[in-house]
Design an enzyme around this catalytic site. Structure first.
Site, PDB file in Angstrom:
ATOM      1  N   HIS A 155       5.759   4.885  -7.960  1.00 26.70           N
ATOM      2  CA  HIS A 155       5.112   4.545  -6.689  1.00 26.70           C
ATOM      3  C   HIS A 155       5.938   3.618  -5.800  1.00 26.70           C
ATOM      4  CE1 HIS A 155       3.851   1.238  -9.355  1.00 26.70           C
ATOM      5  NE2 HIS A 155       3.644   0.515  -8.267  1.00 26.70           N
ATOM      6  N   ASP A 156       6.753   2.741  -6.385  1.00 25.77           N
ATOM      7  CA  ASP A 156       7.478   1.757  -5.574  1.00 25.77           C
ATOM      8  C   ASP A 156       8.995   1.919  -5.629  1.00 25.77           C
ATOM      9  OD1 ASP A 156       5.546   0.329  -4.237  1.00 25.77           O
ATOM     10  OD2 ASP A 156       5.326  -1.203  -5.787  1.00 25.77           O
ATOM     11  N   LYS A 160      11.321   0.422  -2.923  1.00 28.92           N
ATOM     12  CA  LYS A 160      11.604  -1.010  -2.789  1.00 28.92           C
ATOM     13  C   LYS A 160      13.011  -1.359  -3.240  1.00 28.92           C
ATOM     14  CE  LYS A 160       6.928  -2.933  -2.881  1.00 28.92           C
ATOM     15  NZ  LYS A 160       5.973  -3.787  -3.610  1.00 28.92           N
ATOM     16  N   HIS A 204       9.362   1.045   2.593  1.00 33.36           N
ATOM     17  CA  HIS A 204       9.684   1.479   1.231  1.00 33.36           C
ATOM     18  C   HIS A 204       8.993   2.781   0.852  1.00 33.36           C
ATOM     19  CE1 HIS A 204       5.781  -0.284  -0.035  1.00 33.36           C
ATOM     20  NE2 HIS A 204       5.900   0.448  -1.122  1.00 33.36           N
ATOM     21  N   HIS A 230       0.346   5.477  -1.102  1.00 31.08           N
ATOM     22  CA  HIS A 230      -0.440   4.540  -1.912  1.00 31.08           C
ATOM     23  C   HIS A 230      -0.760   3.245  -1.179  1.00 31.08           C
ATOM     24  CE1 HIS A 230       3.612   2.973  -2.787  1.00 31.08           C
ATOM     25  NE2 HIS A 230       3.053   1.866  -3.243  1.00 31.08           N
ATOM     26  N   HIS A 231      -0.242   3.075   0.054  1.00 39.36           N
ATOM     27  CA  HIS A 231      -0.630   1.924   0.875  1.00 39.36           C
ATOM     28  C   HIS A 231      -1.511   2.327   2.057  1.00 39.36           C
ATOM     29  CE1 HIS A 231       1.522  -1.298  -1.109  1.00 39.36           C
ATOM     30  NE2 HIS A 231       2.592  -0.517  -1.210  1.00 39.36           N
ATOM     31  N   ASP A 290      -2.564  -0.163  -8.801  1.00 38.97           N
ATOM     32  CA  ASP A 290      -1.414  -0.976  -8.391  1.00 38.97           C
ATOM     33  C   ASP A 290      -1.857  -2.343  -7.891  1.00 38.97           C
ATOM     34  OD1 ASP A 290       1.292  -1.572  -7.743  1.00 38.97           O
ATOM     35  OD2 ASP A 290       0.941  -0.956  -5.675  1.00 38.97           O
TER      36      ASP A 290
END
Length: 344
Positions: free
Chosen positions: A188-189, A192, A217, A251-252, A280
């Protein structure tokens, strides 16, 4: 045996004919050649004489269910030849009722003799996919020595949440889809990795331009995944990468439409992204970071409740809360997680 069934023995593929008790009545020359068993050696024996434990039990269960309902069934078996060697075959088993007697005709195609490719069973495919996604995720975030634990916790909790939410919401997601969501959550990240450390781990509030860089990101992560996908050029990861892209990019997003990058709301946000969003945030709140102290479990759960319907999908929050309240294993895991964070 009915004469009308004997014509199957003339096929070029391996053929086996059994009675209602699955005792072998006849096999053709191709079956004899491939397995090494002559007809007189196995006639009257159970068809499972070539069976091995390497064929997934699910395949046998699905086969039995189909033929008991009088339906044909197709799948892949890993069997054993007379000399002990393994052979993989695509098989179709068809029931025939003749004069109140049931016969089963199995037609095998030996996968080793196909001109190209090789066979991987579903369990091995899933293992390969999960391992590669984990390596990719950890490699992209290698700067933070604690990130692997965070990623694995997110993955484990996502697996539990997607199973529970599937049950409570009656979504009827296949086991394969549930596994794809769990496997892909670890990515998911990954975007970053392109965010400067000075911004990513800044102890104080972010300036507006720094916030914009962090928010990038999601799109950077999708770009990374697209590059990997082009290099692999393999359908083995096609569905995993599609699920992962939804998670990475969305996801944000927030249930009320105030999130990023596209301001999607409600069911516009892919299900997998809505699920990972809850997990998360929970793990982030209950983890100590250079820029924040960890929250208590109760405090993090209360935050999810408070943000249900605005930041998060209310149904998914309810599923997460029920998972925590009802499942002692999850409760123990969360307590262990807190101990681990405290020790760090």
């Amino acid at each position: 045996m009915e004469d009308s069934l004997r014509m199957f023995l003339a096929l070029g593929d391996a053929v086996i004919i059994t009675d209602e008790q699955h005792r072998i009545i006849a096999v053709n020359h191709s079956y004899e050649r491939i397995t090494g068993y002559a007809q007189h050696e196995i006639a009257g024996k159970k068809a499972g004489i070539v069976r091995t434990p390497f064929t997934p039990r699910l395949s046998y269960d699905q086969m039995k269910e189909a033929i008991q309902d009088g339906k044909a069934w197709s799948g892949v078996f890993t069997n054993r030849k007379k000399n002990g060697q393994l052979w993989h075959s695509s098989i179709t088993i068809t029931p025939f009722v003749k004069e109140e007697s049931t016969y089963f005709v199995g037609v095998f195609r030996e996968l080793e003799r196909l001109e190209r490719g090789f066979y991987l069973d579903e369990e091995r495919i899933e293992g390969i996919q999960g391992s590669l996604l984990r390596v990719l995720a950890v490699s992209c975030e290698i700067r933070d020595p604690g990130i692997e634990e965070h990623l694995l916790r997110v993955q484990k909790l996502t697996e539990r949440l997607v199973i529970r939410h599937n049950e409570l919401a009656g979504l009827k997601l296949s086991e394969r889809k549930q596994a794809q969501i769990a496997h892909s959550s670890i990515l998911h990240d990954i975007g970053k990795s392109a965010v400067p450390e000075g911004i990513l781990y800044k102890p104080g509030p972010l300036a507006s331009y720094e916030r914009k860089i962090v928010e990038m990101h999601t799109q950077i992560g999708v770009d990374i995944l697209d590059k990997v996908n082009v290099e692999l050029d393999d359908t083995l990861f096609e569905h995993e990468f599609a699920t992962a892209k939804n998670i990475i990019l969305h996801h944000h997003e927030r249930w009320d439409g105030s999130g990023y990058p596209y301001g999607l709301s409600g069911s516009q946000i892919p299900l997998e992204a809505r699920i990972v969003s809850v997990v998360d945030v929970f793990d982030a709140l209950t983890s100590k970071r250079p820029y924040k102290e960890k929250w208590s479990t109760d405090g993090a759960l209360q935050y999810l409740k408070d943000k249900s319907g605005s930041q998060f999908d209310p149904a998914i929050v309810d599923s997460f809360l029920s998972l925590y309240e009802d499942d002692s294993l999850v409760e123990n895991e969360l307590q262990h997680h807190q101990m681990t964070v405290t020790s760090n």
